[in-house]
Design a protein around this motif. Structure first.
Motif, short mmCIF file in Angstrom:
data_model
loop_
_atom_site.label_atom_id
_atom_site.label_comp_id
_atom_site.label_asym_id
_atom_site.label_seq_id
_atom_site.Cartn_x
_atom_site.Cartn_y
_atom_site.Cartn_z
N ARG A 1 -33.28 50.69 9.69
CA ARG A 1 -32.81 50.97 10.94
C ARG A 1 -32.34 50.18 11.70
NH1 ARG A 1 -35.27 55.75 12.71
NH2 ARG A 1 -34.06 55.54 14.41
N ARG B 1 -33.27 48.26 16.63
CA ARG B 1 -34.63 48.38 17.19
C ARG B 1 -35.35 47.32 17.73
NH1 ARG B 1 -36.71 53.51 14.50
NH2 ARG B 1 -38.79 52.87 14.87
N THR C 1 -35.52 47.01 8.15
CA THR C 1 -35.68 48.54 8.22
C THR C 1 -36.24 48.98 9.78
OG1 THR C 1 -37.96 48.02 7.35
CG2 THR C 1 -36.35 48.73 5.84
N GLY C 2 -36.43 47.97 10.78
CA GLY C 2 -36.72 48.28 11.98
C GLY C 2 -38.04 48.38 12.29
#
Length: 375
Positions: A61, A64, A356-357
């Protein structure tokens, strides 16, 4: 502190846990390698443990907010800097002269929890003295097997309490050894200078003459195997919380909590007992579902990367235990080697979280491709 505990120099070229395993293989004898690294029978479960984590995909992701992120977790009323514990492993003096004492110093310095094996080659009091003074340490737990000599077991538990251990980890999945072909082929035997020093003085049960047609296993050794009823006895003689290690079936997880277990550890003994068992990565979600948040669920088996740690947390684990890589680091450079292995895992976990946020590990479930893909 004994300066010799930190005197070892890390070999060049150590960038991954696989590097540590390769280098340790060059240092250890064939027999000790077979004991540390081998699994049961055809070693299918041993290999499946690592492969199962690798087969789980992560989904990045982007953009973020990640500032002020951390790896902290709560476990049995304590805040841990990260979700790593050293798994209980026997006879660490086979890897390094300082054995469990060196492992304890490294684990404490890295804020990593430590589970000491009943079959430690170092006295539990000595390990506690090496571990407990570090202000940033994790939890110190003691692994045990239920022994037929209950008087001795009671005294052993009293020693762990007096030494400052904070929980007991009862291994429940190994009433007998697995068929460890690799060890037998290599002719593994403990050398005279290595023994389970914390079991000195324990009385063995008297042997009973077998009748024709009886089994040496079922009519001999297993007559002393523990049952669920023994958990109540164990809890009655200690003030420490008791976790059960080796729980892989949802019904057993529920039974463990009914018996008063403070938590369960999903483990297939590193593939060393029953071969063809599923990998722990595959077993974990059903146990987490069965426990339903009523107690912590930890997992071990095949953790080799920080991404594996993130995946375990995403599947519902409260923390993970790391075994063989610690032995490899210990063989390579004593306490410094163990510290390097743990540092690699911590760094890789933070990298995986950032990519991966995940600002905290509470965000970990969203990092799994399978869960995101199903929505």
């Amino acid at each position: 502190m004994n300066p010799s505990l930190l005197a070892d120099t890390l070999p060049d070229g150590m960038f991954t846990l696989a590097d540590h395993e390769h280098q340790a293989g060059l240092r250890l004898s064939e027999a000790v390698r077979a004991y540390f690294n081998g699994g049961a029978a055809d070693q299918l479960t041993l290999r499946a443990n690592t492969r199962a984590w690798q087969d789980i995909a992560l989904l990045p992701r982007v953009m973020r907010p990640l500032a002020s992120g951390h790896t902290r977790v709560e476990l049995l009323g304590r805040t841990l800097a990260h979700p790593l514990l050293v798994a209980p492993m026997a006879y660490q003096a086979l890897a390094h002269a300082m054995g469990e004492q060196a492992t304890a110093i490294a684990a404490a310095a890295l804020g990593t929890g430590l589970v000491l094996s009943t079959q430690s080659s170092t006295r539990l009091e000595q390990v506690a003295r090496a571990y407990l003074p570090d202000a940033g340490r994790g939890p110190l737990w003691f692994q045990l097997y239920l022994q037929p000599d209950r008087g001795f077991l009671r005294e052993l538990i009293q020693r762990t309490e007096a030494a400052g251990f904070e929980a007991l980890v009862l291994t429940v999945d190994a009433p007998v050894h697995g068929a460890r072909d690799a060890e037998r082929r290599a002719g593994f035997e403990l050398p005279p200078h290595v023994s389970a020093v914390n079991l000195n003085g324990m009385r063995l049960p008297p042997t009973t003459a077998l009748q024709p047609g009886q089994s040496a296993l079922f009519d001999g050794l297993l007559t002393h195997a523990p049952t669920w009823d023994d958990i109540a006895w164990l809890r009655s003689i200690t003030r420490l919380p008791v976790l059960l290690k080796g729980v892989v079936h949802p019904d057993d997880a529920r039974q463990a909590l009914t018996c008063g277990a403070a938590g369960v550890i999903v483990s297939n003994h590193g593939g060393r007992t029953l071969d063809t068992m599923p990998a722990t990565a595959a077993l974990l979600p059903r146990v987490v579902q069965a426990v339903a948040g009523d107690a912590p669920v930890l997992v071990d088996g095949g953790i080799r990367r920080g991404t594996d740690v993130l995946k375990a947390m995403a599947l519902g684990a409260s923390a993970v235990l790391v075994g063989r890589p610690v032995l490899h680091g210990l063989a390579n450079a004593g306490a410094n080697g163990v510290a390097h292995v743990l540092r690699l895992l911590r760094d890789e976990l933070e990298i995986a979280m950032a990519l991966t946020g995940c600002r905290t590990l509470a965000d970990a479930p969203g990092a799994l491709w399978a869960q995101a893909h199903s929505r």
